[in-house]
Design an enzyme around this catalytic site. Structure first.
Site, PDB file in Angstrom:
ATOM      1  N   ASP A 299      44.457  38.350  36.087  1.00 51.09           N
ATOM      2  CA  ASP A 299      43.171  38.951  36.454  1.00 51.09           C
ATOM      3  C   ASP A 299      42.059  37.932  36.196  1.00 51.09           C
ATOM      4  O   ASP A 299      41.902  37.448  35.076  1.00 51.09           O
ATOM      5  CB  ASP A 299      42.949  40.210  35.611  1.00 51.09           C
ATOM      6  CG  ASP A 299      41.809  41.074  36.112  1.00 51.09           C
ATOM      7  OD1 ASP A 299      40.781  40.511  36.542  1.00 51.09           O
ATOM      8  OD2 ASP A 299      41.930  42.313  36.045  1.00 51.09           O
TER       9      ASP A 299
ATOM     10  N   HIS B  49      43.588  41.114  39.842  1.00 56.07           N
ATOM     11  CA  HIS B  49      42.889  42.360  39.528  1.00 56.07           C
ATOM     12  C   HIS B  49      43.302  43.506  40.449  1.00 56.07           C
ATOM     13  O   HIS B  49      43.003  44.664  40.168  1.00 56.07           O
ATOM     14  CB  HIS B  49      41.371  42.142  39.621  1.00 56.07           C
ATOM     15  CG  HIS B  49      40.564  43.271  39.046  1.00 56.07           C
ATOM     16  ND1 HIS B  49      40.585  43.615  37.719  1.00 56.07           N
ATOM     17  CD2 HIS B  49      39.709  44.160  39.640  1.00 56.07           C
ATOM     18  CE1 HIS B  49      39.790  44.657  37.502  1.00 56.07           C
ATOM     19  NE2 HIS B  49      39.255  45.007  38.651  1.00 56.07           N
TER      20      HIS B  49
ATOM     21  N   SER C 149      40.566  49.755  36.962  1.00 61.54           N
ATOM     22  CA  SER C 149      39.314  49.064  36.657  1.00 61.54           C
ATOM     23  C   SER C 149      38.256  50.067  36.152  1.00 61.54           C
ATOM     24  O   SER C 149      38.532  50.858  35.264  1.00 61.54           O
ATOM     25  CB  SER C 149      38.851  48.289  37.897  1.00 61.54           C
ATOM     26  OG  SER C 149      37.825  47.391  37.606  1.00 61.54           O
TER      27      SER C 149
END
Length: 262
Positions: A212, A240, A83
């Site tokens: 996600d 995610h 991320s």
């Protein structure tokens, strides 16, 4: 496993999380005979820095940069960035390109070498309607000359946007351990882009997570086309947090990547 076949993985977490988010992946990679360093970025996990002390991207990335600096001159690691952890990882690659065999960007903000480091993060944040951040708390700190932002993901946001396919125990862990982190903006990371000869010279692999709920499949594919990596891999049924929702599949991909590039 013979030591000559041992790889070194360095794992970089997403915002508001810490090295703890890699506990399943770290265990599996070590069981396969490899060395694993899971990093707490500044003001994350058990790192004692306060978010107000973080004035630059280098401040935020300091623990990672110290690990990279400590490596032997002939050692190359596989850097795995999750991320928003992609931006500190790119900074490390810009500073220590010769110490990185490959960077794996996991549903991650992968910077390019033309735009400011925070470009892909800020573009993503602007694309998300405010109501979709649910109970996430945004804050401000810094100085009038250089205002900075902080972020803390709320329990509802974590459940619906990050952990919807992950075990409930891991969601509860995140609720207990999440900390206020800096939001990676131009003011934090500055506007000078990463260099072609540094970060741009390192082999990059992108892993798309198909389920996600915050970084859409479309946006992940845009990131990949914006600065094409050596390889794009997809984990279709991962949210995610693939280290929780699909840990075995993620580890299998990381081991294959290490075999190919390290």
């Amino acid at each position: 496993m013979e030591k000559r076949n041992q790889k070194h993985f360095v794992l970089v977490h997403l915002g508001c999380h810490g090295a703890w988010s890699w506990y399943k992946v770290k265990t599996k990679l070590e069981a396969a005979g490899h060395c694993v360093s899971a990093i707490d970025l500044a003001a994350s996990g058990i790192n004692t820095t306060r978010v107000e002390e973080i004035q630059t991207l280098e401040d935020y990335s300091k623990p990672l940069l110290e690990v990279m600096d400590s490596l032997a001159s002939d050692e190359k690691v596989v850097l795995v960035a999750h991320s928003a952890g992609g931006v500190p990882a790119a900074l490390a690659a810009d500073m220590f390109p010769c110490k990185i065999a490959a960077i794996v960007f996991l549903t991650s903000s992968m910077p390019d070498t033309k735009n400011p480091p925070a470009y892909v993060v800020e573009k993503l944040v602007r694309s998300i309607p405010p109501e979709e951040f649910l109970d996430t708390v945004f804050g401000r700190y810094g100085t009038p000359d250089c205002p900075l932002q902080s972020i803390l993901f709320g329990p509802k946001f974590l459940a619906e946007k990050f952990y919807q396919l992950s075990p409930v125990e891991d969601l509860e862990l995140a609720k207990m351990l999440a900390r206020v982190n800096p939001l990676i903006t131009d003011n934090l990371a500055e506007t000078r882009s990463f260099s072609e000869e540094g970060y741009g010279s390192v082999t990059r692999i992108y892993i798309i997570c198909g389920e996600d709920n915050i970084v859409s499949d479309e946006y992940q594919r845009w990131i990949s086309s914006n600065f094409p990596p050596k390889e794009v891999i997809e984990i279709r049924d991962a949210d995610h947090m693939p280290m929780f929702s699909k840990p075995q599949e993620l580890c299998a991909h990381l081991l294959e990547i290490a075999d190919r590039y390290a």
